[in-house]
Design a protein around this motif. Structure first.
Motif, mmCIF file in Angstrom:
data_model
loop_
_atom_site.group_PDB
_atom_site.id
_atom_site.type_symbol
_atom_site.label_atom_id
_atom_site.label_comp_id
_atom_site.label_asym_id
_atom_site.label_seq_id
_atom_site.Cartn_x
_atom_site.Cartn_y
_atom_site.Cartn_z
ATOM 1 N N GLY A 155 -9.057 24.962 -28.269
ATOM 2 C CA GLY A 155 -9.273 25.753 -29.463
ATOM 3 C C GLY A 155 -9.724 24.948 -30.659
ATOM 4 N N LYS A 156 -9.560 23.622 -30.595
ATOM 5 C CA LYS A 156 -10.009 22.752 -31.686
ATOM 6 C C LYS A 156 -11.527 22.732 -31.804
ATOM 7 C CE LYS A 156 -8.176 18.638 -31.614
ATOM 8 N NZ LYS A 156 -7.628 17.368 -31.075
ATOM 9 N N ASP A 204 -8.401 30.643 -25.970
ATOM 10 C CA ASP A 204 -9.237 30.320 -27.121
ATOM 11 C C ASP A 204 -10.715 30.215 -26.774
ATOM 12 O OD1 ASP A 204 -7.051 30.096 -28.958
ATOM 13 O OD2 ASP A 204 -6.591 28.136 -28.106
ATOM 14 N N GLN A 211 -14.244 24.530 -32.468
ATOM 15 C CA GLN A 211 -14.506 25.833 -33.066
ATOM 16 C C GLN A 211 -15.985 26.116 -33.309
ATOM 17 O OE1 GLN A 211 -12.029 26.165 -36.553
ATOM 18 N NE2 GLN A 211 -10.121 26.070 -35.379
ATOM 19 N N ASP A 212 -16.825 25.109 -33.206
ATOM 20 C CA ASP A 212 -18.246 25.337 -33.490
ATOM 21 C C ASP A 212 -19.065 25.594 -32.238
ATOM 22 O OD1 ASP A 212 -17.850 22.786 -32.578
ATOM 23 O OD2 ASP A 212 -19.341 21.859 -33.901
ATOM 24 N N THR A 219 -17.933 16.495 -29.211
ATOM 25 C CA THR A 219 -16.979 17.282 -29.986
ATOM 26 C C THR A 219 -15.842 16.371 -30.459
ATOM 27 O OG1 THR A 219 -15.513 17.802 -28.111
ATOM 28 C CG2 THR A 219 -17.443 19.237 -28.455
#
Length: 373
Positions: A107-108, A141, A110-111, A97
């Motif tokens: 939260g960054k 998140d 997102q996928d 990631t």
């Protein structure tokens, strides 16, 4: 056709430790084996990062241990060798990631459809310094959380932040741990079922590991019969004494896997082994002497006769594994005689076959946990 779920694997992602590297890779491949897309969370626990730099000198550890670590890392090249041996493995064999530095940045990512924590000692404060909020996915998140073969180590310590641990794990839709002691502890504290699953390295048999790493093409630096030593901590001397006695009985040389370039009283000192070579060296040994959990796992996988030497005051991880597969005679306490039966691998081969059978239920559990998250 539905797009396969993207599973973000959360664990130690850049450790210069063979067991940590191989369990990460095995978790990643297990997710892929089930038909999902896998990514590794690009995160490094701050306490572990400090241990791998000069900042470890400021940690609360005995001075003698700090001096020994400093000598191994900076005088005898363990730090340099670790980067060299593991660099390509981490860079080439898995997808990652974006970089995450703390729990506020989860939260960054997102996928990711599901976050899966495990399988190493992610919930052992003796390794992480305290309960790491990233390894607990303590973020609003992150909605879909599971764990797979997560470990609390030997659980021979007081849980200082037990309330926080319980709060965070209560949000997981499915929980699986690696050791019965952690399963019992968490089931009581959470008042819910906690699954017991195999260490991910055990989900692939000898043939599969050979294929994944293309081991037939790797050249073993040792071209004669050998007893292999893999020692953690300060256990080398006692393991070497045992290995030498075994080597003398079977007419073999002795070899050790170590990141330190310091000369040791063995015939072969391997300080440049990649994780792939680590597996090959165990695979082709006549006998393995280790005090490592994953040294034990790969001896079983490769059906190699071995002794797993008692290490530390409460070695529940290894003991539980050996009890489960009727290998208690392989749990060696220094000073005991070397039994003739130790040179026969039939008990190890039987255990390996049983591991393969058990892996089916563990992988089925993981598939259901991902689907239902």
């Amino acid at each position: 056709m539905n797009k396969p779920k993207n599973v973000c694997v959360v664990t130690y992602s850049n450790s210069g430790n063979y067991g940590a590297a191989l369990q990460l890779f095995a978790t990643y491949k297990a997710v892929e084996k089930l038909g999902y897309k896998a990514q590794v969370l690009n995160y490094e626990n701050k306490y572990e990062a400090a241990q791998n730099s000069w900042r470890f000198l400021f940690q609360k550890k005995p001075l003698k241990q700090k001096l020994r670590t400093a000598a191994a890392r900076y005088v005898f090249g363990a730090g340099r060798n670790g980067k060299h041996n593991f660099g390509a493995f981490y860079a080439d064999r898995m997808d990652y990631t974006c970089r995450v530095t703390d729990v506020a940045e989860l939260g960054k990512v997102q996928d990711a459809d599901v976050f899966c924590v495990g399988s190493d000692q992610v919930w052992n404060p003796q390794i992480t310094g305290q309960f790491d909020p990233v390894f607990l996915l303590d973020s609003p998140d992150v909605k879909k959380k599971i764990s797979f073969a997560s470990s609390m180590g030997s659980l021979n310590f007081e849980i200082a932040d037990e309330q926080n641990l319980v709060r965070c794990l209560s949000d997981f839709s499915a929980l699986a741990v690696r050791e019965p002691v952690a399963q019992d502890y968490l089931q009581k504290k959470l008042n819910r079922p906690v699954e017991l699953t195999l260490d991910p390295t055990l989900h692939f048999d000898r043939t599969e590991w050979g294929q994944m790493f293309d081991l037939e093409k790797l050249v073993n630096p040792i071209q004669e019969k050998y007893v292999l030593i893999y020692a953690l901590g300060d256990g080398f001397d006692s393991l070497n004494k045992l290995a030498r006695s075994i080597a003398d009985r079977i007419g073999a040389k002795t070899a050790v896997i170590t990141l330190s370039s310091r000369k040791k009283p063995v015939d072969y000192c391997i300080h440049d082994a990649t994780p792939e070579m680590f597996v090959k060296l165990i695979r082709e040994a006549a006998f393995v002497v280790t005090n490592s959990f994953h040294g034990t796992c790969f001896s079983i996988i490769n059906q190699v006769p071995f002794y797993s030497v008692k290490f530390g005051s409460n070695p529940k991880r290894v003991e539980g594994l050996l009890q489960r597969y009727d290998l208690c005679s392989r749990f060696y306490e220094p000073g005991n005689p070397v039994e003739n039966a130790a040179f026969d691998n039939r008990d190890v081969a039987a255990a390996s076959r049983k591991v393969t059978e058990d892996s089916v239920s563990s992988l089925n559990w993981l598939k259901e946990a991902i689907q239902n998250a």
